[in-house]
Design a protein around this motif. Structure first.
Motif, PDB file in Angstrom:
ATOM      1  N   SER A 122       4.137  21.267  51.030  1.00  0.00           N
ATOM      2  CA  SER A 122       2.742  21.450  51.655  1.00  0.00           C
ATOM      3  C   SER A 122       2.494  20.234  52.601  1.00  0.00           C
ATOM      4  O   SER A 122       2.824  19.164  52.054  1.00  0.00           O
ATOM      5  N   VAL A 123       1.682  20.259  53.684  1.00  0.00           N
ATOM      6  CA  VAL A 123       1.531  19.172  54.687  1.00  0.00           C
ATOM      7  C   VAL A 123       0.011  19.185  54.880  1.00  0.00           C
ATOM      8  O   VAL A 123      -0.566  20.085  55.270  1.00  0.00           O
ATOM      9  N   LEU A 124      -0.690  18.130  54.555  1.00  0.00           N
ATOM     10  CA  LEU A 124      -2.201  18.171  54.984  1.00  0.00           C
ATOM     11  C   LEU A 124      -2.467  17.304  56.394  1.00  0.00           C
ATOM     12  O   LEU A 124      -1.944  16.169  56.565  1.00  0.00           O
ATOM     13  N   LEU A 125      -3.115  18.123  57.264  1.00  0.00           N
ATOM     14  CA  LEU A 125      -3.245  17.632  58.775  1.00  0.00           C
ATOM     15  C   LEU A 125      -4.516  17.760  59.516  1.00  0.00           C
ATOM     16  O   LEU A 125      -5.276  18.601  58.812  1.00  0.00           O
ATOM     17  N   ALA A 126      -4.839  17.035  60.120  1.00  0.00           N
ATOM     18  CA  ALA A 126      -6.334  16.888  60.595  1.00  0.00           C
ATOM     19  C   ALA A 126      -6.371  17.886  61.840  1.00  0.00           C
ATOM     20  O   ALA A 126      -7.508  18.159  62.243  1.00  0.00           O
ATOM     21  N   ASP A 127      -5.284  18.181  62.410  1.00  0.00           N
ATOM     22  CA  ASP A 127      -5.250  18.986  63.536  1.00  0.00           C
ATOM     23  C   ASP A 127      -4.724  20.485  63.146  1.00  0.00           C
ATOM     24  O   ASP A 127      -3.596  20.719  62.806  1.00  0.00           O
ATOM     25  N   LYS A 128      -5.222  21.512  63.236  1.00  0.00           N
ATOM     26  CA  LYS A 128      -5.030  22.702  62.790  1.00  0.00           C
ATOM     27  C   LYS A 128      -3.709  23.214  63.823  1.00  0.00           C
ATOM     28  O   LYS A 128      -2.880  23.952  63.328  1.00  0.00           O
ATOM     29  N   ARG A 129      -3.715  22.665  64.941  1.00  0.00           N
ATOM     30  CA  ARG A 129      -2.449  23.153  65.641  1.00  0.00           C
ATOM     31  C   ARG A 129      -1.368  22.657  65.464  1.00  0.00           C
ATOM     32  O   ARG A 129      -0.171  23.291  65.588  1.00  0.00           O
ATOM     33  N   MET A 130      -1.362  21.595  64.752  1.00  0.00           N
ATOM     34  CA  MET A 130       0.033  20.786  64.043  1.00  0.00           C
ATOM     35  C   MET A 130       0.434  21.626  62.915  1.00  0.00           C
ATOM     36  O   MET A 130       1.621  21.936  62.800  1.00  0.00           O
ATOM     37  N   ALA A 131      -0.344  22.344  62.160  1.00  0.00           N
ATOM     38  CA  ALA A 131      -0.086  22.888  60.777  1.00  0.00           C
ATOM     39  C   ALA A 131       0.445  24.400  61.474  1.00  0.00           C
ATOM     40  O   ALA A 131       1.290  24.895  60.930  1.00  0.00           O
ATOM     41  N   GLU A 132      -0.263  24.816  62.468  1.00  0.00           N
ATOM     42  CA  GLU A 132       0.200  26.187  63.223  1.00  0.00           C
ATOM     43  C   GLU A 132       1.791  26.042  63.618  1.00  0.00           C
ATOM     44  O   GLU A 132       2.541  26.644  63.761  1.00  0.00           O
ATOM     45  N   ALA A 133       1.852  24.841  64.260  1.00  0.00           N
ATOM     46  CA  ALA A 133       3.190  24.615  65.036  1.00  0.00           C
ATOM     47  C   ALA A 133       4.344  24.359  63.497  1.00  0.00           C
ATOM     48  O   ALA A 133       5.319  24.871  63.932  1.00  0.00           O
ATOM     49  N   LEU A 134       3.919  24.115  62.507  1.00  0.00           N
ATOM     50  CA  LEU A 134       4.996  24.050  61.255  1.00  0.00           C
ATOM     51  C   LEU A 134       5.155  25.457  61.064  1.00  0.00           C
ATOM     52  O   LEU A 134       6.369  25.916  60.842  1.00  0.00           O
ATOM     53  N   GLN A 135       4.147  26.121  61.005  1.00  0.00           N
ATOM     54  CA  GLN A 135       4.365  27.733  60.623  1.00  0.00           C
ATOM     55  C   GLN A 135       5.071  28.381  61.238  1.00  0.00           C
ATOM     56  O   GLN A 135       6.146  28.991  61.235  1.00  0.00           O
ATOM     57  N   GLU A 136       4.886  28.244  62.649  1.00  0.00           N
ATOM     58  CA  GLU A 136       5.655  28.765  63.780  1.00  0.00           C
ATOM     59  C   GLU A 136       7.106  28.484  63.714  1.00  0.00           C
ATOM     60  O   GLU A 136       7.975  29.087  63.846  1.00  0.00           O
ATOM     61  N   HIS A 137       7.317  27.209  63.710  1.00  0.00           N
ATOM     62  CA  HIS A 137       8.880  26.346  63.646  1.00  0.00           C
ATOM     63  C   HIS A 137       9.537  27.156  62.382  1.00  0.00           C
ATOM     64  O   HIS A 137      10.789  27.378  62.691  1.00  0.00           O
ATOM     65  N   PHE A 138       9.020  27.259  61.485  1.00  0.00           N
ATOM     66  CA  PHE A 138       9.856  27.677  60.349  1.00  0.00           C
ATOM     67  C   PHE A 138       9.598  28.931  60.068  1.00  0.00           C
ATOM     68  O   PHE A 138      10.185  29.413  59.165  1.00  0.00           O
ATOM     69  N   GLU A 139       8.910  29.579  60.845  1.00  0.00           N
ATOM     70  CA  GLU A 139       8.443  31.254  60.516  1.00  0.00           C
ATOM     71  C   GLU A 139       8.144  31.457  59.230  1.00  0.00           C
ATOM     72  O   GLU A 139       8.740  32.258  58.516  1.00  0.00           O
ATOM     73  N   ALA A 140       7.390  30.687  58.453  1.00  0.00           N
ATOM     74  CA  ALA A 140       6.957  30.887  57.266  1.00  0.00           C
ATOM     75  C   ALA A 140       5.634  30.034  56.814  1.00  0.00           C
ATOM     76  O   ALA A 140       5.514  28.974  57.371  1.00  0.00           O
ATOM     77  N   GLY A 141       5.195  30.401  55.669  1.00  0.00           N
ATOM     78  CA  GLY A 141       3.782  29.625  55.215  1.00  0.00           C
ATOM     79  C   GLY A 141       2.567  29.986  55.887  1.00  0.00           C
ATOM     80  O   GLY A 141       2.691  30.962  56.445  1.00  0.00           O
ATOM     81  N   ALA A 142       1.632  29.459  55.184  1.00  0.00           N
ATOM     82  CA  ALA A 142       0.242  29.734  55.422  1.00  0.00           C
ATOM     83  C   ALA A 142      -0.425  28.360  55.938  1.00  0.00           C
ATOM     84  O   ALA A 142      -0.229  27.308  55.456  1.00  0.00           O
ATOM     85  N   VAL A 143      -1.456  28.647  56.751  1.00  0.00           N
ATOM     86  CA  VAL A 143      -2.421  27.468  57.088  1.00  0.00           C
ATOM     87  C   VAL A 143      -3.794  27.604  56.622  1.00  0.00           C
ATOM     88  O   VAL A 143      -4.068  28.928  56.839  1.00  0.00           O
ATOM     89  N   ASP A 144      -4.171  27.071  55.897  1.00  0.00           N
ATOM     90  CA  ASP A 144      -5.441  26.968  55.178  1.00  0.00           C
ATOM     91  C   ASP A 144      -6.361  25.761  55.492  1.00  0.00           C
ATOM     92  O   ASP A 144      -5.899  24.828  55.452  1.00  0.00           O
ATOM     93  N   PRO A 145      -7.625  25.978  55.609  1.00  0.00           N
ATOM     94  CA  PRO A 145      -8.689  24.962  55.638  1.00  0.00           C
ATOM     95  C   PRO A 145      -8.791  24.363  54.491  1.00  0.00           C
ATOM     96  O   PRO A 145      -8.443  24.929  53.117  1.00  0.00           O
ATOM     97  N   TYR A 146      -9.111  22.983  54.441  1.00  0.00           N
ATOM     98  CA  TYR A 146      -9.430  22.197  53.267  1.00  0.00           C
ATOM     99  C   TYR A 146     -10.351  21.345  53.841  1.00  0.00           C
ATOM    100  O   TYR A 146     -10.584  20.747  54.631  1.00  0.00           O
ATOM    101  N   ARG A 147     -11.475  21.001  52.928  1.00  0.00           N
ATOM    102  CA  ARG A 147     -12.756  20.199  53.294  1.00  0.00           C
ATOM    103  C   ARG A 147     -12.433  19.222  51.704  1.00  0.00           C
ATOM    104  O   ARG A 147     -13.016  19.823  50.493  1.00  0.00           O
ATOM    105  N   PRO A 148     -12.421  17.739  52.089  1.00  0.00           N
ATOM    106  CA  PRO A 148     -12.527  17.123  50.748  1.00  0.00           C
ATOM    107  C   PRO A 148     -13.921  17.141  50.279  1.00  0.00           C
ATOM    108  O   PRO A 148     -14.772  16.918  50.985  1.00  0.00           O
ATOM    109  N   ARG A 149     -14.041  16.884  48.747  1.00  0.00           N
ATOM    110  CA  ARG A 149     -15.116  16.908  48.144  1.00  0.00           C
ATOM    111  C   ARG A 149     -16.037  15.642  48.554  1.00  0.00           C
ATOM    112  O   ARG A 149     -17.242  15.660  48.632  1.00  0.00           O
ATOM    113  N   ASN A 150     -15.478  14.584  48.934  1.00  0.00           N
ATOM    114  CA  ASN A 150     -16.093  13.333  49.298  1.00  0.00           C
ATOM    115  C   ASN A 150     -16.341  13.019  50.730  1.00  0.00           C
ATOM    116  O   ASN A 150     -17.129  12.140  51.003  1.00  0.00           O
ATOM    117  N   ASN A 151     -15.957  14.126  51.483  1.00  0.00           N
ATOM    118  CA  ASN A 151     -16.581  14.168  52.998  1.00  0.00           C
ATOM    119  C   ASN A 151     -16.433  15.664  53.290  1.00  0.00           C
ATOM    120  O   ASN A 151     -15.504  15.904  54.237  1.00  0.00           O
TER     121      ASN A 151
END
Length: 111
Positions: free
Chosen positions: A35-64
């Motif tokens: 798993s990779v945690l990123l600030a830019d959704k497009r980067m996460a989607e680029a990983l998903q597209e490149h490997f033709e696998a995985g899921a992109v899910d939002p994450y909101r830190p409890r402290n922010n």
């Protein structure tokens, strides 16, 4: 969307990622997870597209909670394929501490 390379993906995994065995219960063998945690959704989607696998899910830190981050996560055989493609380009501790150990059975079966 811009294309990425295995080398670029290896850098993202080492810089912002986590490699582990995902425990699914005591009667089910663990599966590999990358798993990779990123600030830019497009980067996460680029990983998903490149490997033709995985899921992109939002994450909101409890402290922010107003900050929205994105997780790209891939599990099982797709995680093994991801690591097999990226390990040759890894240079940090994740290569020896996690990645190579998780793909070792696959390498031994192929050799």
């Amino acid at each position: 969307m811009s294309k990425i390379t295995d080398q670029y993906a290896a850098g993202l995994i080492e810089a912002r990622g986590r490699i582990r065995k995902d425990s699914r219960g005591r009667h089910t063998p663990p599966r590999k997870e990358v798993s990779v945690l990123l600030a830019d959704k497009r980067m996460a989607e680029a990983l998903q597209e490149h490997f033709e696998a995985g899921a992109v899910d939002p994450y909101r830190p409890r402290n922010n909670p107003q900050q929205e981050l994105w997780f790209w996560t891939v599990r099982g055989a797709a995680a093994t394929r991801t690591l097999e493609r990226t390990v040759p380009y890894m240079v940090g501790y994740l290569r020896g501490e996690s990645a190579e150990l998780l793909i070792q059975p696959a390498l031994e079966a192929a050799g």
